[in-house]
Design a protein around this motif. Structure first.
Motif, PDB file in Angstrom:
ATOM      1  N   TYR A 163     -15.001  -7.235  -1.665  1.00 41.25           N
ATOM      2  CA  TYR A 163     -15.339  -6.753  -3.010  1.00 41.25           C
ATOM      3  C   TYR A 163     -16.631  -7.383  -3.523  1.00 41.25           C
ATOM      4  O   TYR A 163     -17.471  -6.704  -4.126  1.00 41.25           O
ATOM      5  N   LEU A 209      -8.837   4.445  -5.330  1.00 44.90           N
ATOM      6  CA  LEU A 209      -9.577   3.217  -5.036  1.00 44.90           C
ATOM      7  C   LEU A 209      -9.113   2.600  -3.719  1.00 44.90           C
ATOM      8  O   LEU A 209      -9.920   2.070  -2.954  1.00 44.90           O
ATOM      9  N   SER A 210      -7.814   2.680  -3.443  1.00 41.89           N
ATOM     10  CA  SER A 210      -7.297   2.140  -2.180  1.00 41.89           C
ATOM     11  C   SER A 210      -7.877   2.885  -0.989  1.00 41.89           C
ATOM     12  O   SER A 210      -8.245   2.280   0.028  1.00 41.89           O
ATOM     13  N   ASN A 268     -14.686   7.374  -8.009  1.00 43.97           N
ATOM     14  CA  ASN A 268     -13.385   6.706  -8.066  1.00 43.97           C
ATOM     15  C   ASN A 268     -13.332   5.506  -8.999  1.00 43.97           C
ATOM     16  O   ASN A 268     -12.256   4.924  -9.186  1.00 43.97           O
ATOM     17  N   THR A 305      -5.555   6.724  -9.947  1.00 42.34           N
ATOM     18  CA  THR A 305      -6.809   5.968  -9.849  1.00 42.34           C
ATOM     19  C   THR A 305      -6.679   4.852  -8.828  1.00 42.34           C
ATOM     20  O   THR A 305      -7.583   4.614  -8.014  1.00 42.34           O
ATOM     21  N   ALA A 306      -5.548   4.174  -8.853  1.00 47.07           N
ATOM     22  CA  ALA A 306      -5.327   3.094  -7.897  1.00 47.07           C
ATOM     23  C   ALA A 306      -5.286   3.624  -6.461  1.00 47.07           C
ATOM     24  O   ALA A 306      -5.823   3.000  -5.540  1.00 47.07           O
ATOM     25  N   GLN A 307      -4.653   4.769  -6.292  1.00 44.25           N
ATOM     26  CA  GLN A 307      -4.581   5.372  -4.951  1.00 44.25           C
ATOM     27  C   GLN A 307      -5.975   5.735  -4.450  1.00 44.25           C
ATOM     28  O   GLN A 307      -6.328   5.466  -3.290  1.00 44.25           O
ATOM     29  N   LYS A 350       0.822  -1.214   0.000  1.00 49.54           N
ATOM     30  CA  LYS A 350       0.000   0.000   0.000  1.00 49.54           C
ATOM     31  C   LYS A 350       0.852   1.258   0.000  1.00 49.54           C
ATOM     32  O   LYS A 350       0.543   2.232  -0.681  1.00 49.54           O
ATOM     33  N   LEU A 378     -11.567   1.767  -0.671  1.00 46.75           N
ATOM     34  CA  LEU A 378     -11.701   0.424  -0.108  1.00 46.75           C
ATOM     35  C   LEU A 378     -11.313   0.394   1.362  1.00 46.75           C
ATOM     36  O   LEU A 378     -11.914  -0.324   2.161  1.00 46.75           O
ATOM     37  N   GLU A 423      -4.636  -4.813  -5.085  1.00 47.36           N
ATOM     38  CA  GLU A 423      -6.020  -4.735  -4.596  1.00 47.36           C
ATOM     39  C   GLU A 423      -6.931  -3.870  -5.462  1.00 47.36           C
ATOM     40  O   GLU A 423      -8.051  -4.282  -5.775  1.00 47.36           O
ATOM     41  N   PRO A 424      -6.541  -2.645  -5.831  1.00 46.72           N
ATOM     42  CA  PRO A 424      -7.447  -1.843  -6.660  1.00 46.72           C
ATOM     43  C   PRO A 424      -7.828  -2.532  -7.967  1.00 46.72           C
ATOM     44  O   PRO A 424      -8.979  -2.444  -8.413  1.00 46.72           O
ATOM     45  N   GLU A 425      -6.871  -3.213  -8.583  1.00 42.72           N
ATOM     46  CA  GLU A 425      -7.174  -3.889  -9.844  1.00 42.72           C
ATOM     47  C   GLU A 425      -7.996  -5.162  -9.606  1.00 42.72           C
ATOM     48  O   GLU A 425      -8.828  -5.526 -10.450  1.00 42.72           O
TER      49      GLU A 425
END
Length: 453
Positions: A81, A70-71, A107, A66-68, A23, A74, A129-131
């Motif tokens: 999920y 989404l993290s 997001n 985008t990944a950040q 992370k 979540l 995790e985001p993907e």
């Protein structure tokens, strides 16, 4: 460093976690740094080997930002999920929240990214995790339209509750102004006074005036600068036309109407109509499937009909409101397209407040004048009573003086007439006994021996 130094005793490795490093690499590392981290993980030296037990998973499709995001999402909701996916599919209102849907819409990766992630579902465990979350959500058909429809459903009642009161306030205000006979009488009185004051000028014998002029009555001051035309009118109404004062109680909704923007109101209704139309189209074009968990069409169809009915009611109310306001424009001779609802009712609301304030100030002024008058009368009465007391005292003294002199003369005359004055004198000078004997002897000699003479 000494043996007792804190840094000698620390055991930071107890917090060590592969997910933690993953992370951190995703959240705080640049692409170059992330690559360096991966290289370091692939070729660890002996000193770092105990700290990192698992290599950081590299982003395959999503960009770091985008990944950040989404993290963070979540981490905030902390739901599996698959559970998030099922909530969306089932339109589960007990677990749905406006915050959840808003964050998803904000997001969620673009559809092309979700499609690309769907092709990597066989490599699920190798993705970050985001993907992984993107792969799970890519299985939901028409995901973004579905989220927009659910968000509209969750916020619909709030939209209605924001629109309906505004329409009703303006509608009631229009009806109140049109029906208030006392307000009409006040306007007539203002017109009369205005024409009198403007006699001899180019504005003499005016047939009417703009409602906005009412607020300017306070700006016209008397010659001695002690009152205004508004206070004069309020005082005249109290003295001779008391019924006119009731107009303030008859225009109860003008203040609420003054806060309504007709432009924003119409835009809100137009937005609602577009959302309903989009939802209807999404339901109509939604692909048929026998997947039991997917209840979007089933639940949103009923809501779509309900929202359309509510919109039609609001639209009818809005049209009626517009007609009433246009009728006011014709009645008071102004252009409803130029003079907005906010401006018209804003002027009325301000005048109503100013008039009530003028009435209070007049009453306060009269009370003060009455108080001063009572104090003056009390002072005059006290002075008058003081003078009366002094006058009576003087008269009493004068009467006592005159009474003493008259009493002395009366006593003297009475004593002379009765002879008491003489008796009193003899009493005050008594004769001597020896002298009386000599006198008597002398008298007897003269009487008893006449031959001797």
């Amino acid at each position: 460093m000494t043996e007792n130094c804190f840094w000698i005793k620390v055991k930071e490795e107890k917090f060590e976690s592969p997910d933690l490093f993953t992370k951190m690499a995703l959240l705080f590392a640049t692409k170059t740094t992330a690559g360096r981290v991966k290289k370091d993980l692939d070729e660890p030296d002996d000193s770092r080997a105990p700290q990192i037990k698992k290599k950081v998973k590299e982003l395959r499709i999503l960009d770091p930002k985008t990944a950040q995001n989404l993290s963070i999402f979540l981490g905030s909701f902390r739901l599996p999920y698959e559970e998030i996916r099922d909530i969306i599919l089932e339109v589960d209102e007990e677990r749905l929240s406006e915050a959840l849907i808003q964050n998803l819409i904000k997001n969620l990766p673009e559809q092309k990214e979700l499609t690309a992630l769907a092709e990597l579902k066989d490599e699920y465990e190798e993705l970050c995790e985001p993907e992984q979350f993107g792969i799970v959500m890519s299985s939901v058909k028409l995901l973004r339209p579905r989220l927009n429809g659910i968000q509209f459903k969750l916020t619909f009642e709030e939209q209605v509750n924001n629109i309906r009161p505004d329409i009703m306030n303006v509608t009631f205000a229009c009806e109140e102004v049109k029906k208030s006979e006392n307000f009409m009488r006040l306007l007539e009185l203002v017109l009369l006074v205005g024409n009198f004051m403007n006699s001899g000028s180019r504005n003499a014998q005016t047939f009417g005036f703009n409602i906005s002029f009412l607020c300017k009555l306070r700006d016209t001051k008397s010659a001695d600068q002690k009152t205004t035309l508004l206070h004069f009118l309020a005082d005249m109404c109290e003295e001779k036309h008391s019924d006119i004062l009731k107009f303030t109680d008859e225009l109860t909704h003008v203040e609420s109407a003054s806060k309504v923007s007709a432009q924003i109101l119409k835009a809100s209704l137009d937005t609602m109509e577009r959302q309903i139309q989009r939802l209807e189209n999404d339901i109509k074009n939604f692909p048929k499937n026998d997947d039991d968990p997917d209840k979007f069409v089933q639940k949103m169809t009923g809501f779509s009909k309900y929202s359309r009915e509510q919109f039609e009611k609001l639209s009818t109310m809005h049209k009626n409101m517009q007609k009433l306001y246009e009728s006011l424009g014709s009645y008071f001779v102004f252009d409803p397209q130029v003079v907005s609802v906010e401006d018209f009712f804003g002027d009325l609301s301000n005048f109503r407040s100013l008039f009530l304030e003028a009435v209070k100030e007049n009453n306060k002024k009269r009370e003060m004048e009455e108080k001063i008058k009572r104090a003056k009368l009390a002072k005059e009465k006290a002075e008058r009573e003081k003078q009366e007391r002094q006058q009576k005292k003087k008269q009493l003294i004068d009467m006592n003086k005159e009474g003493d002199e008259t009493g002395v003369m009366d006593s003297l005359m009475e004593a002379l007439q009765s002879g008491a004055a003489f008796r009193d004198r003899r009493k005050r000078t008594p004769r001597n006994d020896n002298r009386r004997v000599v006198l008597e002897r002398s008298r007897s000699r003269h009487n008893g021996n006449p031959s001797a003479v």
